[in-house]
Design a protein around this motif. Structure first.
Motif, short mmCIF file in Angstrom:
data_model
loop_
_atom_site.label_atom_id
_atom_site.label_comp_id
_atom_site.label_asym_id
_atom_site.label_seq_id
_atom_site.Cartn_x
_atom_site.Cartn_y
_atom_site.Cartn_z
N VAL A 65 -0.23 -37.43 21.78
CA VAL A 65 -1.74 -37.80 21.93
C VAL A 65 -2.40 -36.29 21.12
O VAL A 65 -3.64 -36.44 20.42
N LEU A 66 -1.92 -35.30 21.12
CA LEU A 66 -2.41 -34.04 20.66
C LEU A 66 -2.66 -34.25 19.24
O LEU A 66 -3.61 -33.66 18.82
N PRO A 67 -1.91 -34.66 18.24
CA PRO A 67 -2.26 -34.64 16.73
C PRO A 67 -3.64 -35.30 16.55
O PRO A 67 -4.30 -34.72 15.80
N GLY A 68 -3.72 -36.42 17.26
CA GLY A 68 -5.07 -37.12 17.10
C GLY A 68 -6.05 -36.18 17.65
O GLY A 68 -7.27 -36.16 16.92
N MET A 69 -6.15 -35.74 18.79
CA MET A 69 -7.25 -34.86 19.32
C MET A 69 -7.28 -33.77 18.47
O MET A 69 -8.62 -33.47 18.18
N LEU A 70 -6.39 -33.10 18.08
CA LEU A 70 -6.77 -31.94 16.96
C LEU A 70 -7.40 -32.30 15.82
O LEU A 70 -8.04 -31.53 15.10
N GLU A 71 -7.02 -33.46 15.22
CA GLU A 71 -7.35 -34.08 14.07
C GLU A 71 -8.83 -34.32 14.18
O GLU A 71 -9.81 -33.93 13.32
N ARG A 72 -9.35 -34.88 15.19
CA ARG A 72 -10.50 -35.06 15.54
C ARG A 72 -11.47 -34.30 16.21
O ARG A 72 -12.70 -34.21 16.44
N LYS A 73 -11.00 -33.02 16.55
CA LYS A 73 -11.47 -32.06 16.88
C LYS A 73 -12.19 -32.41 18.35
O LYS A 73 -13.16 -31.61 18.78
N ARG A 74 -11.49 -33.01 19.13
CA ARG A 74 -11.94 -33.48 20.52
C ARG A 74 -10.87 -34.13 21.23
O ARG A 74 -9.84 -34.63 20.96
N GLY A 75 -11.16 -34.05 22.59
CA GLY A 75 -9.92 -34.59 23.55
C GLY A 75 -9.80 -33.54 24.50
O GLY A 75 -10.04 -32.49 24.44
N ALA A 76 -9.17 -34.13 25.44
CA ALA A 76 -8.54 -33.20 26.62
C ALA A 76 -7.31 -33.92 27.19
O ALA A 76 -7.02 -35.09 27.25
N ILE A 77 -6.39 -32.90 27.65
CA ILE A 77 -5.40 -33.23 28.52
C ILE A 77 -5.48 -32.60 29.92
O ILE A 77 -5.75 -31.60 30.10
N VAL A 78 -5.42 -33.46 31.01
CA VAL A 78 -5.36 -33.10 32.27
C VAL A 78 -4.10 -33.23 32.64
O VAL A 78 -3.67 -34.35 33.02
N ASN A 79 -3.59 -32.04 33.18
CA ASN A 79 -2.32 -32.18 33.87
C ASN A 79 -2.42 -31.75 35.50
O ASN A 79 -3.11 -31.27 35.95
#
Length: 79
Positions: A65-79
């Protein structure tokens, strides 16, 4: 990518947030099966399975999921 994960991910989450909440506790399963639940008594395959679910799977999902989040400049990963 697993088709089920792929379609759920793209239709519902749209790369906004990933809650990495994968875990396995084989001690309980082993105790219920009448086996020793002591970590040092576990066979190697139980250690491998625990590591895969608790460490590898969250890492793989984050990498997906990280590449798409970086491309859109938004998103979060909760561990």
């Amino acid at each position: 990518m697993n088709l089920r994960f792929h379609s759920l991910y793209h239709s519902v989450f749209a790369e906004r947030i990933l809650v990495n909440n994968a875990a396995v506790n084989l001690s309980v399963d082993r105790e219920l099966a009448g086996l020793s639940n002591k970590y040092y008594d576990w066979p190697e395959e139980d250690h491998v399975r625990t590591y895969q679910v608790n460490v590898v799977v969250p890492g793989v999902l984050a990498c997906r999921v990280l590449p798409g989040m970086l491309e859109r400049k938004r998103g979060a990963i909760v561990n």
